[in-house]
Design an enzyme around this catalytic site. Structure first.
Site, short mmCIF file in Angstrom:
data_model
loop_
_atom_site.label_atom_id
_atom_site.label_comp_id
_atom_site.label_asym_id
_atom_site.label_seq_id
_atom_site.Cartn_x
_atom_site.Cartn_y
_atom_site.Cartn_z
CE1 TYR A 167 -2.28 -3.33 2.20
CE2 TYR A 167 -4.07 -1.92 1.47
CZ TYR A 167 -3.62 -3.13 1.95
OH TYR A 167 -4.51 -4.15 2.17
CG HIS A 172 -8.73 0.26 -2.57
ND1 HIS A 172 -9.49 -0.68 -1.92
CD2 HIS A 172 -9.56 1.28 -2.87
CE1 HIS A 172 -10.73 -0.23 -1.82
NE2 HIS A 172 -10.80 0.96 -2.38
CE LYS A 184 -5.26 -6.45 -3.29
NZ LYS A 184 -5.98 -5.20 -3.16
#
Lengths: 261, 243
Positions: free
Chosen positions: B148, B156, B193
């Site tokens: 992060y 996020h 991600k």
């Protein structure tokens, strides 16, 4: 400064899942009538297969696709087995053999299966996928245009080399001057890919958007990736894996993690 | 995929309160109170005062353990987090069940005996933390870490990190077959991600002591899927837009 809310928890890693619509549902055909058929065009190009070269010499050109298909050598246009098969499947090319007889689709499929023309089935699937979407795709290592006859004979020699070495990856390096450092490894560059471009010029194509490498059995190792990056001189690489009609493209771009404040 | 901040104002708050400063405050506080953690399996248990509770939470180290004890808050630190505080930041002492403080060498030997991949994982962990990224376990996503830009309450995680070993073969055996690529990429995509492969090269130095870490090198590669259809459609839109 309001710290309570986020200081009170150490933060769970439960990022909510973003639902991605399954855009690549497989196509299932139940009735034979469901399988689409391409229509034969009225104006069909004609080419003649040259076994020695492993390419087809174009005799009659019809349609605008020739701007981005085939290489120019000595004022003639030659197309590779993947270009030939792609057009033949779409009914846009009629292929003849040395005796002027028609070469059926099954025989062109056999040429790919034999692996003597520098393109295996998986490479062809990748080629077809990109061509169908309008990308311009050329065989890696082969220039779009060649001018002199001297180059042509060296080129033909090079093509013969490709034919010999393609099926057998164990053989030591056999290269001609024209093909420089083309190495036979497990992962190899197969195509130079350019974005769709109606103004494409074979005489000055410029650099491809990326070079596509095929990694059949297993993904490329870091060493293989680095090796290919060195060979490809700064042009981005993509790796494709073809399985069951699905062509996946993956990039392994280097990055440096930024330092945060 | 750039950073996805959670809600309005999060990015500004993160900028106003840099992680480096928070970690620095945590370090000072732990040194001042001569903090000691208890080694238990692959974890270190740490009991702290309220001020440190806040700092541990803000810096994202450890997981709070809920207990009835009012005057102390207990935290469970991962082996990497504990070693980072102990070895890199020098603000935590770690004791074994015999209540003796373990030195760096002893800790290293212990941790590498518990987890064969510890040297590689720790190298990656400390690399991220040193650059002021917040690193947490990625086990719920089937990866080693998630990274992060700041506290998870504000942003996020951008990266799903897989630590791969060079030279002595992939220590964790990941990404050796295409099905693993397909699986991992799909999962990363569905949780927004980017897959980041971190390659650790030990240069033959081995892993006998923590000083070996200095000789390890790191290389990061983003592993991304490319869609020929999307790319072409985006391009067409851009071309139309610029006409």
């Amino acid at each position: 400064m309001v710290r309570e809310d986020w200081a009170s928890s150490s933060g769970g890693t439960s990022d909510s899942e973003v639902c991605v619509q399954d855009a690549d549902e497989e196509q299932h055909y139940f009735n034979s009538g469901d399988i689409p058929k391409l229509q034969f065009r009225n104006n069909i190009s004609v080419a003649c297969w040259d076994d020695k070269m492993g390419m087809a010499e174009v005799l009659e050109m019809e349609g605008g696709m020739w701007i981005t298909t085939g290489i120019v050598c000595d004022s003639k246009i030659y197309c590779s087995v993947e270009e030939t098969l792609f057009l033949a499947e779409r009914g846009e090319l009629h292929l003849l053999d040395a005796h002027d007889s028609s070469v059926m689709l099954k025989d062109i499929y056999r040429k790919v299966a034999q692996g003597k023309s520098g393109c295996c089935w998986e490479s062809f699937e990748a080629y077809k996928h990109l061509k169908s979407l309008g990308y311009i795709v050329g065989r890696h290592g082969i220039p779009w245009t060649m001018k002199s006859a001297k180059n042509k004979s060296a080129f033909l020699e090079g093509m013969a080399q490709i034919k010999e070495t393609d099926g057998n990856i164990e053989k030591p390096n056999q290269v001609t001057e024209l093909f420089g450092n083309m190495r036979i490894t497990h992962v190899k560059p197969i195509f130079d890919v350019y974005p769709p471009n109606s103004k494409f010029r074979k005489s000055s194509p410029g650099n491809p958007s990326f070079i596509l490498c095929l990694a059949r059995d297993h993904p490329p190792s870091k060493a293989e990736i680095e090796d290919l990056e060195r060979q490809c001189n700064g042009i981005p690489l993509k790796f494709c894996h073809v399985e069951h009609g699905r062509v996946s493209f993956v990039s392994f771009n280097r990055m440096e993690l930024p330092v945060l404040p | 995929m750039g950073p996805r901040w959670k809600g309005k104002g999060s990015e500004a708050r993160a900028l106003a309160d840099p992680m480096s400063k928070i970690v620095s405050e945590l370090k000072s506080s732990l040194i001042q109170s001569d903090s000691r953690g208890l080694l238990s399996g692959c974890y270190v248990l740490l009991g702290v005062e309220p001020e440190q509770t806040e700092l541990l939470n803000r810096a994202c180290f450890g997981r709070p353990i809920v207990t009835a004890q009012k005057d102390k808050q207990w935290f469970q630190l991962s082996i990497e987090e504990a070693f980072y505080l102990c070895y890199n930041l020098r603000c935590l002492k770690i004791v074994g069940e015999d209540e003796h403080v373990k030195n760096d060498e002893e800790l290293w030997k212990y941790m590498t005996s518990k987890k064969e991949t510890f040297p590689d994982l720790f190298k990656a962990y400390s690399y991220f933390r040193t650059q002021n990224w917040v690193v947490r376990s990625g086990s719920q996503y089937g990866v080693d870490f998630v990274a992060y830009r700041h506290h998870p309450a504000l942003v996020h995680s951008e990266y799903a990190v897989l630590v791969l070993s060079e030279g002595d073969g992939n220590v964790n055996g990941r990404l050796r077959v295409w099905s693993d690529f397909q699986c991992t990429l799909r999962l990363c995509g569905s949780v927004a991600k980017t897959l980041l492969a971190v390659y650790i090269n030990k240069h033959g130095v081995g892993a006998a002591s923590p000083s070996c870490l200095e000789s390890y090198s790191i290389e990061e590669r983003l592993i991304t899927r490319w869609s020929a259809e999307q790319s072409r459609d985006e391009r067409t839109v851009t071309e139309i837009g610029t006409n």
